[in-house]
Design a protein around this motif. Structure first.
Motif, short mmCIF file in Angstrom:
data_model
loop_
_atom_site.label_atom_id
_atom_site.label_comp_id
_atom_site.label_asym_id
_atom_site.label_seq_id
_atom_site.Cartn_x
_atom_site.Cartn_y
_atom_site.Cartn_z
N GLU B 450 -10.34 -1.01 -17.56
CA GLU B 450 -10.30 -2.34 -17.41
C GLU B 450 -9.46 -2.37 -15.81
OE1 GLU B 450 -8.83 -5.64 -19.44
OE2 GLU B 450 -9.97 -4.95 -21.34
N ALA B 452 -8.61 -4.51 -12.24
CA ALA B 452 -8.22 -5.81 -11.53
C ALA B 452 -8.91 -5.77 -10.54
CB ALA B 452 -6.80 -6.07 -11.28
N ASP B 494 -0.61 0.95 5.87
CA ASP B 494 -1.06 0.46 4.69
C ASP B 494 -2.42 -0.40 4.83
OD1 ASP B 494 -0.26 -0.21 1.73
OD2 ASP B 494 -0.13 -2.25 2.61
N GLU B 496 -4.98 -3.43 3.75
CA GLU B 496 -5.13 -4.37 2.50
C GLU B 496 -6.38 -4.92 2.71
OE1 GLU B 496 -2.51 -7.75 1.91
OE2 GLU B 496 -1.00 -6.50 2.96
N LYS B 510 -1.96 -1.82 8.36
CA LYS B 510 -0.60 -2.10 8.97
C LYS B 510 -0.23 -0.90 9.46
CE LYS B 510 3.33 -4.39 6.86
NZ LYS B 510 3.96 -4.70 5.72
N GLY B 633 4.71 8.55 -1.21
CA GLY B 633 5.17 7.26 -1.47
C GLY B 633 6.71 7.01 -1.76
#
Lengths: 179, 651, 118
Positions: B450, B452, B494, B496, B510, B633
């Protein structure tokens, strides 16, 4: 873990939809309900253990990577003089922006977004010594009492340090002696 | 006059047939391309012209008189198009296509004697050329800019001034358009500088034209009122006046693209920055003379140690400021980076038969020259994808009631220590369902997983995703996005992505404003990562703490007869101490002539780190000069060795 | 505002008079040839002149040149017939601000009067 993520999604969705001026995001520390202006909230993220910063003020839990920026995370429990608790699945970091600074706050859980009608807000001068100095108002909502946080004061570390360790001051000036 | 097969030298004949039919195929191919993207480019017309010319030449050599003559007619017609005297409209393209078929048939089937068809085509062409040069059919004159003129316009725009293209359309059969154009020029002189007109102002008396074009330069943008005045200016025989702001529109060939040189050789620096730098250099000189005075009194002794320390602090402070300011010199406006995109967009739009408008915002945002260089490819990739896969074709757009022109927005804005680069299209958006299906096929996810929405979107950056066949058709967005992600990751940035079905997709990259890349030693202290700039490290050793000498409350390590004070970083930070081992890493760092050993838990090696300021929400911490995000990270705090030695070495 | 209509045909003058009156010109003078026009221009100093080209006596082009020489800020609309494009171009180069073409298209003429009057 997944349930926690779902909650996070719902919370994030909720606050995206919010925009009313008196809307407060409610979070909990122990049994107290605290509110912050929804408009200051950038995002709610799952609690990740911050990286400790040596010799940082006690109220600074550490730093985390928030979208490529390294931002400090505050331990609100420490600021309010509460005993530390174990972090559980409800523990979240609320990323907020105040005084042009972005930082995170670790709270026990985020529970609600409510609209506190103006008449129910009581803006009294709070005693400067007590932990209440970080509050800007108290909101009444039926039988709930919401402590509305003044983030500008929360992020003012000098004052916080001063309050926590009144002795730690006089940190030598950087000026060259007059010639 | 024609040839019989027998008279023709066999090999020459074969060569003629293959070569000519190849040329005719190429001819057809170009015509078809033109049909798809009208608004013929001079270069393309020239290609057609050359092809016709060489077919004519070969026909001449083969003594095929009629073919030679009809090709001559074709050539002349194309020459007129090339000179702008004739428009190559779809009717004529059609005509040329039919003609190509006839000639191909003639050549391939070796119909050397069947010349009547060619004769009739000769007449068709003659007819069309006469018609075209009839006064009634006014011709659109293209506006060609010389290299110098393009450069001038580019410079004008770089100075934040404005360039407009204004076009007056004249109705068919008009008589007075010369006078109207002249009136219009006079009127427009009140709006700005008339940079160029087509036809030229001095050439309005003769010749006919259906459009009159003006390139207008202005210091300030035209107000809406002015634009309205222009577009409604009363002119005889005009069917409309249009106005368009030129923002590096390559369609007009306005901008020469000479990015590389700008990048490689010089950086233009704002005078204000230099002034600041000179000012702070002055401060440095003050400190210098302070030191001089101090040393004239003799070498620092205990009594003036405090003064010495304070001046040292001041020196450090100034060095920090100067460092920042010099770094600041490397900042360039992203405009310089954006300049390359109009051409890329135009080329790919042409290739795909799409109409695309490229809109910029925030071109003044400053970015480190090096960051700009390192992100350029990723941006190119995203923009290509946006045009190729993001935007629907014209039919689909029309069906949805969207404007013909797809809009690609490229922008920049600053946010703290970062620059946000935005690539946005108003196309069909990502098809999450299909991305999921594709990821399933490529075994990137399990079928029962599943996900998102944002997790599905993230799949497009997976290296395994791009290798799939026909990704572009399936996902609506294309190949190799992992490359984009990699370069952003390398910059510790980053990405998005957000997408709305039928509304478009937005990528936000970014990236750090500046690349303070510092080669550093990575160490661990009580499980936590720290970095030490390599420039401050003399050497690293593995030592046994049992061999330290103890003197008062200090530990000393003897290295080649030199006693070096040791700081156990665990003690220093009040971190939990690991059990003593016989091979503990000791990093010897220096500060001026002072050396000191830092005892760590583990030495992880050296790495290039991009040092970021810890968000200014944190009070200044002298021991930590910044932080770096590692590829994993993880965060590594950067130790300020000077400060640590200062703290320890005072006594 | 004052206007001066120069045309040898009275019908043309009347038509322009009506249009000018309807568009804010309260004081309108008429001349039938170039000499008269120059004379009147000096005395009246009109805000706008409409100038026919072919007229008995001094023609329109000469009159435009003389008026422009006396008053470089003169606001002149040249009136022409279709086909007189070279003359119109000459008039424009001599300083005419705009031109109108006979037979007059009322809307167009009004638009041009407005544009030039600004």
């Amino acid at each position: 873990m997944t349930t926690n993520d779902k909650t996070m999604d719902i919370l994030n969705l909720q606050f995206i939809g919010a925009g009313n001026e008196n809307q407060q995001m409610i979070f909990n520390l122990d049994d107290e309900e605290f509110g912050i202006d929804v408009l200051t909230v950038q995002e709610i993220v799952r609690f990740t253990k911050p990286v400790k910063v040596p010799r940082a003020p006690d109220c600074v839990f550490g730093v985390i990577n928030f979208r490529g920026d390294i931002i400090p995370v505050l331990d609100l429990r420490q600021i309010f003089g509460l005993e530390p608790v174990k972090h559980d699945e409800f523990t979240v970091t609320i990323i907020v922006k105040a005084s042009e600074k972005i930082f995170g706050m670790i709270v026990d859980k985020v529970s609600d977004i409510v609209n506190v009608p103006e008449p129910n807000i009581q803006r009294t001068e709070f005693s400067s010594k007590e932990k209440t100095k970080y509050l800007k108002a108290v909101g009444k909502l039926e039988n709930r009492l919401i402590l509305m946080l003044d983030l500008d004061k929360v992020v003012n570390f000098e004052e916080i340090e001063e309050a926590l360790h009144p002795s730690a001051s006089n940190s030598g000036s950087n000026e060259i002696p007059a010639q | 006059m024609s040839l019989s097969t027998g008279e023709l030298d066999e090999s020459l004949r074969r060569l003629f047939i293959t070569e000519t039919s190849e040329q005719l195929e190429k001819f057809v191919e170009i015509l078809l391309g033109l049909e798809k993207t009208p608004g013929s480019e001079n270069e393309v017309i020239h290609k057609l012209f050359r092809l016709a010319h060489s077919v004519k030449g070969s026909a001449g050599m083969m003594a095929l008189k009629e073919l030679k003559e009809v090709m001559h007619q074709t050539e002349s017609m194309l020459d007129e198009v090339r000179k702008g005297e004739m428009n190559l409209d779809s009717e004529k393209i059609d005509l040329l296509l039919q003609f190509s078929d006839v000639v191909k048939d003639y050549v391939l089937r070796e119909k050397w004697n069947e010349v009547s068809v060619l004769e009739s085509w000769k007449q068709v062409f003659t007819h069309h050329r006469e018609e075209a040069t009839q006064p009634d059919e006014k011709l659109a004159i293209s506006l060609f800019l010389s290299e110098q003129e393009k450069q001038h316009i580019a410079t004008w725009q770089e100075e934040n001034k404005f360039v407009y293209g204004i076009e007056v359309q004249f109705v068919a059969g008009s008589e007075m358009q010369g006078a109207s154009a002249l009136i219009f020029v006079k009127f427009m002189e009140g709006m700005g500088i008339i940079f160029k007109t087509a036809p030229d102002v001095n050439n309005l008396k003769n010749g006919y034209f259906s459009t009159f074009k003006i390139v207008l330069l202005t210091e300030k943008p035209l107000t809406l009122e002015q634009e309205k005045k222009i577009t409604t200016y009363p002119l005889y025989e005009s069917s409309g006046i249009s106005i368009r702001k030129w923002v590096y529109r390559p369609d007009e060939g306005a901008i020469p693209i000479k990015i590389e040189r700008q990048y490689e050789q010089t950086i233009r620096v704002d005078a204000v920055k230099i002034d600041k730098l000179i000012n702070d250099l002055g401060e440095l000189l003050v400190v210098n003379s302070g030191f001089n005075q101090l040393f004239q009194q003799g070498y620092p002794e205990k009594k003036n140690w405090d003064q010495f320390t304070r001046m040292f602090q001041k020196l450090e402070q100034i060095a920090g400021i100067l460092h920042r300011e010099v770094m600041d010199l490397r900042m360039i406006p992203v405009r310089q980076l954006f300049l390359r995109f109009p051409k890329i967009v135009r080329d790919i739009a042409k290739q795909k038969g799409k109409m695309v408008e490229l809109v910029f915002f925030g071109e003044d945002t400053e970015i480190d020259k090096q960051v700009a260089e390192r992100i350029a490819d990723a941006l190119t990739h995203l923009i290509r994808n946006a045009v190729d896969h993001g935007l629907e074709d014209r039919e689909a757009r029309a069906a949805m009631g969207k404007p013909d022109y797809g809009c690609i927005t490229l922008g920049a804005s600053q946010e703290g220590d970062n620059v946000i680069l935005t690539v946005k299209d108003d196309g069909k958006g990502l098809n999450l369902q299909k991305i999921r299906e594709q990821a399933l096929k490529n075994c990137l996810i399990r079928f029962d997983e599943e996900l998102a929405e944002d997790e599905i979107i993230k799949l497009i950056f997976h290296p395994g995703f791009s290798t799939a066949e026909q990704v572009s058709d399936i996902s609506g967005r294309g190949v190799g996005l992992d490359v984009v992600q990699n370069s952003v990751k390398e910059l510790k940035g980053d990405i998005e992505v957000s997408t709305i079905p039928n509304n478009g997709t937005v990528f936000h990259l970014k990236v750090p404003l500046t690349l303070a890349v510092v080669q550093s030693f990575l160490i661990k202290i009580s499980g936590q990562l720290f970095g030490i700039p390599s420039s401050q490290v003399v050497e690293s050793l593995a030592v046994n703490p049992l061999h330290f000498h103890h003197f008062a409350d200090k530990q000393l390590y003897t290295l080649r007869d030199e006693a070096i004070p040791v700081i156990d970083l665990h003690d220093f930070f009040s971190y939990e101490k690991p059990a003593p081992r016989d091979k503990t890493p000791l990093i010897i760092v220096k500060y001026g002539r002072l050396k000191i050993g830092l005892l760590a838990e583990e030495l992880m090696g050296q790495e290039e780190l991009i040092i970021k300021q810890i968000n200014r929400a944190l009070p200044e911490n002298p021991l930590i000069s910044g932080a770096a995000l590692l590829g994993t990270g993880e965060i590594a705090l950067i130790l300020n060795v000077h400060e640590m030695i200062g703290a320890k070495g005072g006594g | 505002m004052k206007a001066l209509i120069v045309d040898d045909a009275s019908l043309a003058r009347t038509m322009l008079r009506k249009l000018l009156e309807a568009n804010g010109y309260s004081e309108i003078w008429e001349a039938a040839n170039g000499e008269e026009a120059i004379h009147l221009y000096e005395g009246v100093k009109p805000n706008l002149v409409t100038m026919d080209i072919t007229m008995p006596g001094m023609d329109g082009i000469t009159a435009i040149k003389k008026i422009m020489a006396a008053d470089p800020a003169a606001n002149i609309i040249v009136c022409s017939a279709l086909g007189e494009k070279n003359i119109v171009l000459e008039a424009i180069q001599a300083g005419a601000k705009h031109f109108i073409v006979k037979p007059y298209d009322v809307d167009k003429v009004v638009d041009i009067i407005k544009a030039v009057s600004e």
